[in-house]
Design an enzyme around this catalytic site. Structure first.
Site, PDB file in Angstrom:
ATOM      1  N   LYS A  96      86.377 103.910  72.229  1.00  0.00           N
ATOM      2  CA  LYS A  96      87.225 103.028  73.209  1.00  0.00           C
ATOM      3  C   LYS A  96      87.259 103.891  74.562  1.00  0.00           C
ATOM      4  O   LYS A  96      86.917 103.327  75.456  1.00  0.00           O
ATOM      5  CB  LYS A  96      88.800 102.539  72.950  1.00  0.00           C
ATOM      6  CG  LYS A  96      88.633 101.594  71.557  1.00  0.00           C
ATOM      7  CD  LYS A  96      90.106 101.200  71.235  1.00  0.00           C
ATOM      8  CE  LYS A  96      90.654 101.196  70.049  1.00  0.00           C
ATOM      9  NZ  LYS A  96      92.056 101.188  69.604  1.00  0.00           N
TER      10      LYS A  96
ATOM     11  N   LYS B 239      97.366 108.075  70.126  1.00  0.00           N
ATOM     12  CA  LYS B 239      97.035 107.832  68.593  1.00  0.00           C
ATOM     13  C   LYS B 239      98.476 108.133  67.801  1.00  0.00           C
ATOM     14  O   LYS B 239      99.325 108.611  68.333  1.00  0.00           O
ATOM     15  CB  LYS B 239      95.726 108.709  68.192  1.00  0.00           C
ATOM     16  CG  LYS B 239      96.147 110.044  68.516  1.00  0.00           C
ATOM     17  CD  LYS B 239      94.876 111.027  67.875  1.00  0.00           C
ATOM     18  CE  LYS B 239      93.654 110.937  68.830  1.00  0.00           C
ATOM     19  NZ  LYS B 239      92.376 110.331  68.107  1.00  0.00           N
ATOM     20  N   ARG B 240      98.325 107.709  66.619  1.00  0.00           N
ATOM     21  CA  ARG B 240      99.509 107.828  65.880  1.00  0.00           C
ATOM     22  C   ARG B 240      99.810 109.577  65.869  1.00  0.00           C
ATOM     23  O   ARG B 240      98.833 110.167  65.971  1.00  0.00           O
ATOM     24  CB  ARG B 240      99.402 107.597  64.297  1.00  0.00           C
ATOM     25  CG  ARG B 240      99.444 106.309  63.988  1.00  0.00           C
ATOM     26  CD  ARG B 240     100.871 105.478  64.534  1.00  0.00           C
ATOM     27  NE  ARG B 240     101.920 105.856  63.480  1.00  0.00           N
ATOM     28  CZ  ARG B 240     102.534 105.015  62.740  1.00  0.00           C
ATOM     29  NH1 ARG B 240     102.233 103.803  62.838  1.00  0.00           N
ATOM     30  NH2 ARG B 240     103.265 105.532  62.099  1.00  0.00           N
TER      31      ARG B 240
ATOM     32  N   LYS C 110      95.811 115.185  63.306  1.00  0.00           N
ATOM     33  CA  LYS C 110      95.666 115.000  64.636  1.00  0.00           C
ATOM     34  C   LYS C 110      95.876 116.014  65.858  1.00  0.00           C
ATOM     35  O   LYS C 110      95.107 115.755  66.740  1.00  0.00           O
ATOM     36  CB  LYS C 110      96.072 113.628  65.183  1.00  0.00           C
ATOM     37  CG  LYS C 110      95.669 112.412  64.191  1.00  0.00           C
ATOM     38  CD  LYS C 110      96.168 111.039  64.572  1.00  0.00           C
ATOM     39  CE  LYS C 110      95.681 109.872  63.864  1.00  0.00           C
ATOM     40  NZ  LYS C 110      94.477 109.331  64.191  1.00  0.00           N
TER      41      LYS C 110
ATOM     42  N   THR D   3      88.666 105.666  66.132  1.00  0.00           N
ATOM     43  CA  THR D   3      88.042 104.438  66.856  1.00  0.00           C
ATOM     44  C   THR D   3      88.502 104.530  68.252  1.00  0.00           C
ATOM     45  O   THR D   3      87.737 103.975  69.086  1.00  0.00           O
ATOM     46  CB  THR D   3      88.459 102.901  66.124  1.00  0.00           C
ATOM     47  OG1 THR D   3      90.068 102.977  66.131  1.00  0.00           O
ATOM     48  CG2 THR D   3      87.852 102.743  65.016  1.00  0.00           C
TER      49      THR D   3
ATOM     50  N   HIS E 273      89.388 104.866  53.657  1.00  0.00           N
ATOM     51  CA  HIS E 273      89.831 105.181  54.788  1.00  0.00           C
ATOM     52  C   HIS E 273      90.269 106.494  54.980  1.00  0.00           C
ATOM     53  O   HIS E 273      90.663 106.981  56.263  1.00  0.00           O
ATOM     54  CB  HIS E 273      90.835 104.188  55.292  1.00  0.00           C
ATOM     55  CG  HIS E 273      90.099 103.071  55.716  1.00  0.00           C
ATOM     56  ND1 HIS E 273      89.588 102.791  57.285  1.00  0.00           N
ATOM     57  CD2 HIS E 273      89.827 101.678  55.228  1.00  0.00           C
ATOM     58  CE1 HIS E 273      89.142 101.680  57.325  1.00  0.00           C
ATOM     59  NE2 HIS E 273      89.405 100.763  56.145  1.00  0.00           N
TER      60      HIS E 273
END
Ligand code: PLP
Length: 859
Positions: free
Chosen positions: A687, A575-576, A581, A683, A385
């Site tokens: 969505k 998101k985290r 990110k 993911t 992952h």
């Protein structure tokens, strides 16, 4: 805490009520699905389960009663499933995951059972708003983010596709911490999700198992002259399973999510070690139960935490012993373990299972090493992952030796045999040997990813780019060794939760246009493509999206007090919080817009509401500072009378599945802006796209495939590609020269550095910006201009609502590839080799007569 175990449907007396309609043709009267029966069952549960008169019941009592009413209908299918699996012993997926971020159960179960309308009607007759009861549920936050949520989507798809499967994990007493924002900063508190009890689980004390920890090993020769090892542990704990039913969509399949809770072994503690020391013994009991107390928030590094290694070993050992018990129930010899079970490792967290199965087979079941190794390898498969080297799990050797002395020996043996193979294959290549070794440094640490690779027959990445980088970089030596083990299976998300449950308005439009086949076969959404050209449909689509935005605006106002304009563009990043990110890149863009307006009050700026959400690991100071940066910019922007009617910045605290269900359907723009090569898949991106948001994104993770599917015209790409990132870093990246050569970037950074967003105090964000100007490891400055430019294209597109709504319809219509059903289909064919087993509904009366021996029916 847990609810008393209700009588099984099988033991229930024949219904005696005469006024219950028998309209439900396929069903028992007691668990019938008409609104009348549901209402009666619900009132029974208010009275008998909650022990209240309806007029005195609290909202939580009513929620619990409804949950039990629904659970009864699940249990009937659960038992039917167990019977079907017993009758047709086929290969079963054992999905091992330290995290399952399942989200609230009730609405999902109503949708999958197909009784949403009936329940709504039943409640309405009692003057109860179903929405109020749904809002009462506390979601089990048993995961950090994407990885745990993936496991939950996979459980839904496995059941929907009628594949026999067990999810194995940990029943954390406290899930992921609760986040609140105080003075613009994240404050953590414990997540006490079990405080009102959990109606969705059944405790199975009769299936408890013992797990050893610590101590030492003793080597001896048995009476047949064979070399044997005995593990003498320092302590043992008991694992008690708590089972939750996982119902598929409109099928009778109910698989089991089996989560383990640690308890003390009283006999051991009280009689042997602590005789006469009652309080000491109680203390020991508390220590044992600490094992499953709390979920670890994923920090920058995952290394060196003793309790975490114990947690991982604990749940994996419990699960493997449970599988061996099931073999016994099915009468299958242990030598066929791998034929019965396909064991999937969701990241390296459960990879100690490889050594544990070897131990169980060799030490406890007398099997020869070679046979045990064949079985183990054929049973296990590993999903990688992460490409972040700092996130690859390594355990310090002393800690490992102290906790799992026998497993260390087994890992040494696996390693010795493996490295012998390598020596022959790659003659004289010593550096390769040290890279491949399960032991790193100078006998310093255990590399769990290497153990997972060696002990698995299949290794997969979670998006095409990620799988390629995995083959070429992180796991390249394993790829050279066994190219055929490697495969890609791009992640997916379940359309049941992420469309049907969370976006009923979109689902209704889609069903009216193309029927409901897309709910099981998401590629059928393609049928919506022609509607993108239908002005009437586009108008309905826009109304649907506006209604979702109005709902979210209400939530934002209730939670944060900020009033946002639902006609503005909802630009969303949830998101985290993590440097890779790049939430701070999104903030730099906001500051750039702010700066433009301040420099030219008449600047043509598309009104936007920037919505952020996500948790930072409590020990990850840089990420917490990123949150502070978001809220600080929001404080200024939202207050400034020149700006606040055009730009709003909101940080919605405690982002979780429940909030996600409100947010994804209301987003116009989906921010997927990680540095290329860092996000394995993502993911959230899927969505958003399914729900009709348009993506601005880097060519990273599944964004690449998303753009391929949705079409380049309907996607806003920006930034360096993974290979450009690699080349730039190799050629010596100098962020300072980017800063010096871009006037807008300079203005933005100077504004922050002067303390403009920190009440004149330049020190607050200094750690953020010193890092950016000196090293900028995630290349924010390198991607800034491209990002800001691309955002202008986004604004232009949004200004043309006809165009935007067309893109939005197409985004949804072309998102079918990202269903977790497709992902599960690929795992089933390429990794697990499992087949569906349809389940027919047993009636309670039939179940009673068909009942087997007492061991049966626990799968
Ligand atoms: C989907 C989801 C995630 C993963 O989001 P990414 O954007 O892929 O990082 C994290 N948390 C929750 C609650 C989610 O639903």
């Amino acid at each position: 805490m847990t609810q008393a175990i209700r009588p099984r449907a099988a033991d229930a007396p024949e219904p005696t009520r005469t006024n219950v309609p028998t309209a439900d043709s396929h069903d028992d009267t007691r668990t019938a699905m008409s609104s009348t029966t549901i209402r009666r069952a619900f009132l029974d549960h208010v009275f008998y389960t909650q022990g209240k008169l309806p007029g005195l019941a609290s909202r939580n009592d009513l929620y619990q009663a409804l949950a039990h009413t629904v659970r009864d209908r699940l249990v009937q299918r659960w038992i039917s499933t167990a019977e079907a699996y017993l009758g047709q012993p086929s290969r079963t997926v054992a999905y091992l995951s330290a995290e399952f971020l399942i989200g609230p159960h009730l609405a999902n179960n109503l949708v999958n059972l197909g009784i949403l309308d009936e329940v709504e009607a039943a409640m309405a007759e009692l003057d109860i708003e179903l929405g109020d009861l749904l809002a009462q549920e506390v979601e089990p936050g048993l995961g950090n983010g994407g990885l745990g949520r993936l496991a939950a989507c996979f459980m839904d798809s496995l059941a929907t596709m009628q594949i026999p499967a067990l999810g194995y994990g940990i029943r954390y007493e406290y899930g992921i911490f609760h986040q609140s924002i105080v003075d613009g900063m994240q404050v953590e508190s414990t997540d006490t999700w079990l405080r009102h009890g959990n109606p969705w689980e059944i405790q199975r004390p009769e299936l408890a198992v013992e797990v050893k920890l610590g101590g030492h090993t003793e080597h001896y020769t048995d009476d047949r002259g064979r070399y044997r090892v005995r593990w003498v542990p320092a302590k043992t704990v008991v694992g008690v399973p708590f089972d939750s039913p996982v119902l598929g969509y409109r099928v009778n399949t109910v698989n089991t999510l089996r989560l383990w809770r640690a308890e003390a072994t009283e006999a051991f503690d009280f009689n042997v070690f602590n005789r006469g020391d009652y309080l000491g013994a109680v203390n020991k009991k508390v220590t044992s139960e600490n094992l499953t107390k709390v979920l670890y928030p994923n920090d920058e590094t995952e290394q060196g935490k003793e309790l975490r290694l114990e947690q991982q070993y604990f749940f994996v050992s419990c699960s493997l012993k449970d599988m061996l018990r099931l073999l016994d129930v099915h009468g299958i010899p242990i030598s066929r373990f791998h034929e019965k079970f396909a064991v999937q490792l969701n990241d390296t967290h459960p990879s100690i299972g490889i050594a544990e199965l070897m131990r169980l087979l060799v030490d406890d079941h007398d099997m020869a090493w070679e046979e045990a190794w064949e079985i183990t390898r054929q049973a296990f498969a590993y999903t990688n992952h992460t490409l972040l080297p700092e996130a690859l799990e390594c355990w310090p050797l002393p800690l490992f030796a102290r906790t799992l002395p026998r497993h260390l020996e087994i890992i040494y043996e696996i390693n010795a045999r493996f490295l012998n193979e390598v020596r022959i294959r790659f003659f004289g290549d010593d550096s390769r040997l040290s890279r491949l070794s399960l032991i790193g440094g100078n006998n310093d640490f255990i590399r769990m990813a290497n153990l997972a690779c060696v002990g698995s027959h299949a290794i997969n990445g979670v998006a095409q780019l990620h799988s390629r980088l995995m083959r070429e970089d992180v796991l390249k030596d394993f790829h050279a060794m066994w190219p055929d083990k490697f495969t890609n299976i791009t992640n997916g998300v379940t359309p049941r939760r992420w469309l049907v449950v969370s976006n009923p308005r979109l689902s209704k439009l889609a069903c009216e246009a193309i029927g409901d086949g897309w709910i099981r076969n998401l590629s059928e959404l393609r049928g919506l493509e022609p509607y993108a050209e239908d002005a009437g449909f586009r108008e309905r689509w826009q109304r649907m999206r506006n209604a979702n935005k109005n709902d979210l605006a209400r939530v934002i106002r209730e939670v944060t007090g900020v009033v946002v304009d639902p006609t503005s563009m909802f630009d969303v990043m949830v998101k985290r919080i993590h440097e890779y990110k790049r939430q701070h890149l999104a903030v730099l863009h906001i500051v750039a817009l702010y700066h433009r307006i301040k420099s030219d009050p008449n600047a043509d700026i598309q009104p936007r509401t920037f919505l952020f959400g996500g948790k930072a690991a409590p020990g990850y100071h840089y990420a917490k500072l990123m949150i502070r940066f978001i809220t600080a910019v929001g404080d200024v922007v939202n207050r400034d009378p020149q700006v606040r009617d055009r730009l709003k910045v909101v940080f919605l605290p405690n982002f979780n599945v429940t909030y996600g269900q409100r947010i994804y359907p209301a987003a116009d723009l989906s921010e997927q802006i990680s540095l290329a090569g860092k996000e394995a898949s993502g993911t959230g991106n899927m969505k958003f796209a399914m729900n009709g948001a348009i993506t601005i994104g880097t060519m990273d993770g599944a964004n690449i495939e998303l753009r391929d599917e949705i079409g380049a015209d309907n996607f806003f790409p920006f930034g360096l590609s993974a290979s450009e990132v690699y080349a730039l870093k190799a050629s010596g990246y100098r962020p300072l020269s980017v800063y010096e050569s871009d006037p807008e970037l300079r203005a933005v950074i100077d504004l922050v550095r002067q303390g403009f967003f920190s009440k004149g105090d330049p020190s607050v964000f200094q750690p953020l910006f010193d890092g950016l100007l000196q090293h900028d490891p995630y290349l924010l400055l390198a991607d800034f201009a491209s990002y800001v430019h691309c955002q202008q294209d986004v604004s232009n597109a949004y200004a043309d609502q006809d165009r935007w709504q067309r893109m939005s319809v197409l985004s949804c219509a072309r998102s079918g590839h990202f269903s977790s059903d497709r992902a599960i289909q690929e795992y089933a064919e390429r990794v697990w080799r499992v087949q569906p087993v349809p389940v027919s509904l047993l009636r309670a009366s039939m179940a009673a007569s068909a009942r087997r021996n007492a061991q049966a029916g626990t799968e």
